[in-house]
Design a protein around this motif. Structure first.
Motif, PDB file in Angstrom:
ATOM      1  N   SER A   1     146.993 -83.031   2.027  1.00 27.22           N
ATOM      2  CA  SER A   1     148.364 -83.242   2.468  1.00 27.22           C
ATOM      3  C   SER A   1     149.039 -84.281   1.590  1.00 27.22           C
ATOM      4  O   SER A   1     148.397 -84.995   0.811  1.00 27.22           O
ATOM      5  CB  SER A   1     148.390 -83.728   3.924  1.00 27.22           C
ATOM      6  OG  SER A   1     148.042 -85.107   4.006  1.00 27.22           O
ATOM      7  N   ASP A   2     150.356 -84.372   1.728  1.00 26.52           N
ATOM      8  CA  ASP A   2     151.093 -85.495   1.160  1.00 26.52           C
ATOM      9  C   ASP A   2     150.730 -86.760   1.944  1.00 26.52           C
ATOM     10  O   ASP A   2     150.275 -86.685   3.094  1.00 26.52           O
ATOM     11  CB  ASP A   2     152.599 -85.260   1.281  1.00 26.52           C
ATOM     12  CG  ASP A   2     153.060 -84.011   0.559  1.00 26.52           C
ATOM     13  OD1 ASP A   2     152.325 -83.522  -0.331  1.00 26.52           O
ATOM     14  OD2 ASP A   2     154.157 -83.509   0.900  1.00 26.52           O
TER      15      ASP A   2
ATOM     16  N   ASP B   1     150.959 -74.993  10.390  1.00 28.57           N
ATOM     17  CA  ASP B   1     152.213 -75.725  10.356  1.00 28.57           C
ATOM     18  C   ASP B   1     152.212 -76.707  11.519  1.00 28.57           C
ATOM     19  O   ASP B   1     151.252 -76.780  12.289  1.00 28.57           O
ATOM     20  CB  ASP B   1     153.432 -74.789  10.386  1.00 28.57           C
ATOM     21  CG  ASP B   1     153.580 -74.003  11.675  1.00 28.57           C
ATOM     22  OD1 ASP B   1     152.856 -74.287  12.659  1.00 28.57           O
ATOM     23  OD2 ASP B   1     154.427 -73.089  11.720  1.00 28.57           O
TER      24      ASP B   1
ATOM     25  N   SER C   1     152.958 -80.747  -0.074  1.00 25.85           N
ATOM     26  CA  SER C   1     153.893 -80.502  -1.183  1.00 25.85           C
ATOM     27  C   SER C   1     155.332 -80.450  -0.686  1.00 25.85           C
ATOM     28  O   SER C   1     156.129 -79.612  -1.099  1.00 25.85           O
ATOM     29  CB  SER C   1     153.531 -79.205  -1.915  1.00 25.85           C
ATOM     30  OG  SER C   1     152.233 -79.300  -2.462  1.00 25.85           O
ATOM     31  N   GLY C   2     155.629 -81.352   0.253  1.00 28.39           N
ATOM     32  CA  GLY C   2     156.977 -81.474   0.771  1.00 28.39           C
ATOM     33  C   GLY C   2     157.355 -80.475   1.841  1.00 28.39           C
ATOM     34  O   GLY C   2     158.484 -80.494   2.334  1.00 28.39           O
ATOM     35  N   LYS C   3     156.437 -79.600   2.235  1.00 30.91           N
ATOM     36  CA  LYS C   3     156.732 -78.567   3.218  1.00 30.91           C
ATOM     37  C   LYS C   3     155.908 -78.783   4.481  1.00 30.91           C
ATOM     38  O   LYS C   3     154.842 -79.393   4.444  1.00 30.91           O
ATOM     39  CB  LYS C   3     156.444 -77.184   2.638  1.00 30.91           C
ATOM     40  CG  LYS C   3     157.262 -76.869   1.384  1.00 30.91           C
ATOM     41  CD  LYS C   3     156.903 -75.513   0.807  1.00 30.91           C
ATOM     42  CE  LYS C   3     157.720 -75.213  -0.449  1.00 30.91           C
ATOM     43  NZ  LYS C   3     157.351 -73.903  -1.048  1.00 30.91           N
ATOM     44  N   ASP C   4     156.417 -78.241   5.598  1.00 29.99           N
ATOM     45  CA  ASP C   4     155.709 -78.428   6.860  1.00 29.99           C
ATOM     46  C   ASP C   4     154.708 -77.312   7.130  1.00 29.99           C
ATOM     47  O   ASP C   4     154.184 -77.199   8.239  1.00 29.99           O
ATOM     48  CB  ASP C   4     156.690 -78.540   8.030  1.00 29.99           C
ATOM     49  CG  ASP C   4     157.498 -77.266   8.259  1.00 29.99           C
ATOM     50  OD1 ASP C   4     157.299 -76.275   7.505  1.00 29.99           O
ATOM     51  OD2 ASP C   4     158.334 -77.260   9.181  1.00 29.99           O
ATOM     52  N   ARG C   5     154.438 -76.491   6.122  1.00 27.91           N
ATOM     53  CA  ARG C   5     153.491 -75.376   6.269  1.00 27.91           C
ATOM     54  C   ARG C   5     152.602 -75.324   5.041  1.00 27.91           C
ATOM     55  O   ARG C   5     153.039 -75.609   3.929  1.00 27.91           O
ATOM     56  CB  ARG C   5     154.239 -74.059   6.447  1.00 27.91           C
ATOM     57  CG  ARG C   5     153.347 -72.819   6.491  1.00 27.91           C
ATOM     58  CD  ARG C   5     154.156 -71.547   6.714  1.00 27.91           C
ATOM     59  NE  ARG C   5     154.718 -71.478   8.059  1.00 27.91           N
ATOM     60  CZ  ARG C   5     154.769 -70.376   8.797  1.00 27.91           C
ATOM     61  NH1 ARG C   5     154.299 -69.227   8.318  1.00 27.91           N
ATOM     62  NH2 ARG C   5     155.305 -70.383   9.980  1.00 27.91           N
ATOM     63  N   VAL C   6     151.328 -74.965   5.262  1.00 22.05           N
ATOM     64  CA  VAL C   6     150.403 -74.816   4.146  1.00 22.05           C
ATOM     65  C   VAL C   6     149.530 -73.600   4.405  1.00 22.05           C
ATOM     66  O   VAL C   6     149.166 -73.312   5.557  1.00 22.05           O
ATOM     67  CB  VAL C   6     149.523 -76.079   3.974  1.00 22.05           C
ATOM     68  CG1 VAL C   6     148.648 -76.331   5.192  1.00 22.05           C
ATOM     69  CG2 VAL C   6     148.674 -75.990   2.711  1.00 22.05           C
TER      70      VAL C   6
ATOM     71  N   LEU D   1     153.199 -83.411   5.862  1.00 24.26           N
ATOM     72  CA  LEU D   1     153.710 -82.380   4.962  1.00 24.26           C
ATOM     73  C   LEU D   1     152.698 -82.062   3.871  1.00 24.26           C
ATOM     74  O   LEU D   1     151.797 -82.855   3.575  1.00 24.26           O
ATOM     75  CB  LEU D   1     155.026 -82.835   4.335  1.00 24.26           C
ATOM     76  CG  LEU D   1     156.156 -83.218   5.288  1.00 24.26           C
ATOM     77  CD1 LEU D   1     157.385 -83.654   4.499  1.00 24.26           C
ATOM     78  CD2 LEU D   1     156.484 -82.070   6.234  1.00 24.26           C
TER      79      LEU D   1
ATOM     80  N   THR E   1     146.756 -70.375   7.612  1.00 22.53           N
ATOM     81  CA  THR E   1     148.095 -70.952   7.571  1.00 22.53           C
ATOM     82  C   THR E   1     148.262 -71.914   8.737  1.00 22.53           C
ATOM     83  O   THR E   1     148.026 -71.552   9.901  1.00 22.53           O
ATOM     84  CB  THR E   1     149.174 -69.861   7.629  1.00 22.53           C
ATOM     85  OG1 THR E   1     149.038 -69.002   6.490  1.00 22.53           O
ATOM     86  CG2 THR E   1     150.569 -70.481   7.619  1.00 22.53           C
TER      87      THR E   1
END
Length: 447
Positions: free
Chosen positions: A141-142, A102, A126-131, A124, A100
């Protein structure tokens, strides 16, 4: 360059790009938009590998089984082309637990772990700041805008380095890495938390000569941008070249191509120190090998899965013949046939270029330099030159061979990384310069 030369060069590149390409599965609609600008082949779980000039990692990563723990890595790399947008590929290929991240950021390196003020941007997924990346998996990433690259053709961007910061949430477990970066990157102390947004270097006391988790960077390509992949072992990875000097043979080739075509072609390095064509037979997190998985088993991830690949230069076989491999000449020839067939099936229209092996005769390495190995090397070189398997051949053997001894030319022996006497296996900066300078550019991209 005269207008007629420029027109011919542009036409050649346009025709080359017209051939179908294959990016990673699920990205077909983006295949012509993205070009891989940097790669650092994932080779195994830290610390198994062959790093060069590695600082003591015990302070940053005291327990390899736990890996990185609530800390930020600032990875420094040189994109071979720039674009207004970038995207990152995160790899957990050899992890044994979910990874994980971020607080991922990308900015322009100023020096050390410091960034040029105002260039650092959040990344980001998928639009989130965590993967979270599962064991054995990867994640793109995006797209992230790079305002400092608003003009990707700007001369002052050439050679500049990108700093990608990753915060590991919790403990990563075994870290997927590329051991031999020959580029200094940085890490916070364990437990230091997220510092990817920092533009100064105060939080990054520790250095590393390796890359972790990040294994590819794409740039948005506004014009056709064929990608050349240098695929092979430590002599492609750059052992004995200059630390932070960007003078491996693929770097030399890159500068020559850019001098002719500008920001319209990329060269990426998919070498792994100690790599073999056909060995080892088994590889995984529980059974790693310093040279990483075989070339055949990593083709999909390290070549076919990259964006915009047009040409591959394959230099490999030395380690298969070493006492770490003990492969037969026939086995390596068969492996190359299988690999070339897979490349052509996976990337229709790709040019596959064979490179002759440089001499290791008289090497101080106990695994290399023996007469029976040199006999196999010369046999493989004859196969590469004469079999008709490859679309073209580059003759690195001829560029580096000392006819008087059958080994490397004397001026190519002393090591450039640490200033040592050299091992008579890996060319130094002078050797890599001769290799990269001797490649016919028409061979690389097609005439």
């Amino acid at each position: 360059m005269r207008w007629r030369d420029a027109a011919v060069a542009a036409l050649c590149l346009g025709l080359l790009w017209a051939a179908p390409t294959r990016a990673q599965e699920g990205r077909a609609q983006d295949a012509q938009r993205w070009a891989t600008a940097w790669a650092g082949s994932a080779q195994g779980p830290y610390p198994v590998g062959n790093p060069s000039a590695q600082p003591d990692q015990g302070f940053a990563f005291p327990d390899p089984a736990e890996g990185a723990r609530d800390q930020t890595l600032r990875l420094v790399l040189r994109p071979d082309v720039w674009g207004r947008e970038a995207r990152l590929r995160i790899s957990n290929a050899f992890g044994t637990r979910p990874l994980t991240l971020d607080g991922v950021h990308a900015g322009l390196q100023l020096g050390g772990a410091a960034l040029v003020p105002g260039t650092n941007r959040p990344v980001l997924f998928s639009g989130k700041d965590r993967v979270t990346v599962p064991p054995g998996g990867e994640a793109w990433s995006d797209p992230v805008a790079l305002p400092f690259a608003a003009d990707p053709d700007a001369a002052l961007l050439a050679g500049r380095k990108l700093a990608v910061s990753l915060h590991v949430v919790g403990s990563s477990g075994p870290m997927t890495w590329h051991a031999k970066a020959l580029q200094t990157s940085y890490a916070t102390a364990p437990g230091a938390g997220a510092h990817g947004a920092d533009e100064d270097e105060a939080a990054f006391p520790f250095s590393t000569a390796s890359w972790f988790f990040l294994d590819a960077v794409d740039m948005a390509a506004a014009t056709p941008t064929p990608v050349v992949v240098a695929f092979g072992d430590s002599i492609t990875d750059g052992t004995a070249s200059t630390m932070n000097g960007d003078d491996r043979w693929p770097d030399v080739l890159s500068r020559r191509l850019h001098a002719r075509f500008g920001n319209r072609v990329a060269v990426v390095n998919a070498g792994i120190g100690g790599n073999q064509v056909v060995g080892p037979a088994e590889y995984g997190p529980q059974k790693p090998f310093p040279g990483g998985p075989s070339a055949l088993s990593r083709l999909d991830r390290d070549v076919i899965g990259l964006s915009g690949v047009a040409s591959v230069i394959w230099l490999e076989g030395t380690n298969d013949f070493s006492r770490n491999g003990e492969a037969s000449l026939q086995a390596v020839q068969d492996g190359m046939r299988a690999g070339v067939a897979r490349l052509r099936a996976g990337i229709p229209g790709v040019r596959v270029i064979g490179a002759t092996l440089t001499s290791a005769k008289g090497s101080s390495s106990p695994a290399h330099g023996h007469p029976e190995q040199d006999e196999k090397r010369r046999g493989l070189n004859a196969f590469i030159r004469d079999s008709g398997l490859f679309d073209a051949v580059v003759d690195f053997d001829a560029a580096t061979l000392d006819p008087a001894t059958g080994g490397l030319r004397p001026e190519m022996v002393p090591e450039s990384t640490t200033g040592g006497k050299g091992d008579r296996l890996h060319p130094n900066r002078a050797g890599y310069l001769a290799m990269g300078s001797g490649i016919d550019l028409g061979v690389v991209l097609g005439r």
